[in-house]
Enzyme design. Structure first.
Site, PDB file in Angstrom:
ATOM      1  N   HIS A   1    -121.794   9.903  47.004  1.00 26.50           N
ATOM      2  CA  HIS A   1    -122.263  10.949  46.101  1.00 26.50           C
ATOM      3  C   HIS A   1    -121.727  10.767  44.685  1.00 26.50           C
ATOM      4  CE1 HIS A   1    -123.079  13.962  49.644  1.00 26.50           C
ATOM      5  NE2 HIS A   1    -123.764  12.839  49.740  1.00 26.50           N
ATOM      6  N   GLY A   2    -121.201   9.582  44.398  1.00 27.27           N
ATOM      7  CA  GLY A   2    -120.750   9.296  43.050  1.00 27.27           C
ATOM      8  C   GLY A   2    -119.317   9.702  42.791  1.00 27.27           C
TER       9      GLY A   2
END
Length: 484
Positions: free
Chosen positions: A332-333
């Site tokens: 998710h970064g």
């Protein structure tokens, strides 16, 4: 040379522009440690101070660890096999605990987990204070018990290192959380399971409380029934936790298939983590790679993180955080937050993310805060980042709402201010390559976009940007897409 005086921040910032070079920084806003880590441009040449130790001699970690190593002519080796560890599939927890007690009491000791062997452990806490210069050398594999009953005493932790100073964990071994059983019991994986928060000991526990109790009801049967025979905590179990540690080094180890969060630094001071490899399937729920909470003066360097949640998450109480040379994806970064949930106060400042490559992640670099909270996320730098097929490459979400029912509008918010995005290139998998969704009640302040080029991954789609409720949005150089 032209001086731009129209750009004002709470503390004076000066931008110098010339035909040969362009330089921008919030350096006057930052403490010395973070300022020395930023890139300084001189003419055509970018000069970055030596950063292999993240300035740790200033924080005292490198020098103190070296002093610990010199305190004895040779380290004392404590091998877990000598204390009864079998690596034959049976539980080796007692042997590890006995070896720890011996190493902890010895000066300049190295606790060794031998290579080419697989040890099985129940939840364990390795507590200090210990004698000076303690190192854990993990060359083999440590694998978690997959019996839920083994976690009844502490539903939050598998391996904990607590109250340690001048402490090292290193090696080329693997710490395997054996997480599949937890993923299958997650309501995010099995959609027929509905999460219900329950009260424990008269107190309603939230996701990150010390004792979180979440059960799932299975509505596929005629009447609702308890999916698990007991209140089994499946949210959030941390594989490796460093709690209240000072002058800490973590290097080389591989964390694989954590039950949920892989590596957590909680209430630590002066941390260097580097050359880590954190791996879990892209659909594994809540498996944050590295989670930083309440921790100051930490560097996370030269690591590969491929997991099912944030590659790196930074939450309240964290300050002076440097993230550099990171490969992220799936996941998710890199996220700051979420912050301010349940009207709580949250404070994150002086975060520097430099040289990262994100591939196929659901977000790129993100700041997320709940309505109704208070506090701040400020002095944040995202620089020299490559995005490959990333949804939401640049995102600020001050209206974050991670629940099925709409969140109620609130009159307060966590202040987001002094954020720089510089030299961010690549492709966006979503229509909005840049989305800055700030609070109507407390707008973002002083957001800077410099040298941004994010194209749509699809030749048929046109990338776009949206920016709402910002006081002081400034762009320099080419910025594409431009905010509407």
């Amino acid at each position: 040379m032209i001086l731009y005086s129209h750009f004002v921040v709470p503390v004076l910032c000066i931008l110098l522009v010339s035909t040969s070079a362009f330089s921008f920084s919030f350096t006057t806003l930052l403490p010395d440690q973070l300022r020395r880590s930023t890139t300084i441009n001189h003419g055509h040449h970018a000069v970055e101070p030596a950063h292999e130790t993240f300035g740790l001699p200033r924080f005292g970690l490198s020098s103190r660890l070296a002093a610990g190593r010199r305190s004895s002519s040779s380290p004392k080796t404590v091998n877990v096999d000598d204390f009864g560890a079998k690596a034959d599939g049976t539980d080796d927890s007692k042997a590890f605990k006995a070896a720890w007690e011996e190493a902890c009491a010895s000066t300049n000791a190295v606790l060794v987990v031998p290579e080419n062997r697989i040890y099985h452990l129940k939840p364990l806490t390795f507590s200090g204070p210990c004698s000076s210069g303690l190192t854990v050398q993990i060359d083999g594999t440590i694998k978690a018990s997959n019996k839920p009953s083994d976690y009844s005493a502490d539903p939050r932790h598998w391996l904990q290192f607590v109250n340690l100073e001048n402490f090292n964990v290193r090696g080329a071994g693997t710490i395997n959380g054996n997480g599949k059983i937890w993923w299958l019991k997650s309501c995010k994986i099995n959609k027929s399971l509905v999460p219900l928060q329950r009260r424990a000991n008269g107190m309603l526990m939230d996701k990150l409380s010390i004792s979180t109790w979440i059960i799932c009801r299975n509505y596929s049967a005629g009447n609702p029934k308890i999916y698990l025979s007991k209140l089994f905590p499946i949210y959030v179990l941390q594989a490796i936790t460093f709690l209240n540690c000072k002058n800490l080094g973590v290097s080389g180890i591989r964390s694989r298939n954590a039950q949920q969060m892989h590596i957590v630094f909680q209430k630590c001071v002066n941390v260097k983590a580097w050359n880590l490899r954190v791996i879990a399937p892209g659909n594994s729920p809540n498996t944050d790679g590295i989670h930083v909470t309440g921790t100051q003066n930490i560097s996370i360097l030269s690591s590969v993180i491929r997991t099912g949640d944030d590659c790196i998450s930074i939450v309240s109480g964290s300050r002076n955080v440097i993230v550099r040379d990171i490969i992220c994806g799936p996941g998710h970064g890199i996220s700051i937050g979420s912050l301010g949930k349940g009207k709580s106060e949250a404070m994150v400042s002086d975060v520097f993310v430099n040289r990262a490559r994100l591939t196929g992640t659901t977000n790129g670099v993100r700041i997320k805060t709940w309505q109704g909270g208070s506090g701040y996320a400020k002095n944040i730098f995202f620089e020299n980042i490559v995005m490959n097929n990333v949804s939401n490459p640049i995102i600020i979400d001050q209206n974050y709402c991670d629940q099925k029912t709409p969140c109620q509008k609130q009159g307060s918010a966590v202040q987001v201010q002094n954020v720089l995005y510089r030299n961010i290139q690549g492709t966006s998998a979503s229509e909005k390559a840049i989305k800055l969704d700030c609070s109507n009640s407390l707008p973002c302040k002083q957001i800077v976009l410099q040298s941004i080029n994010l194209a749509s991954v699809s030749a048929e789609d046109k990338e776009a940007a949206s920016c709402a409720n910002i006081k002081g949005l400034t762009t320099f150089g080419r910025v594409s897409p431009q905010c509407s």
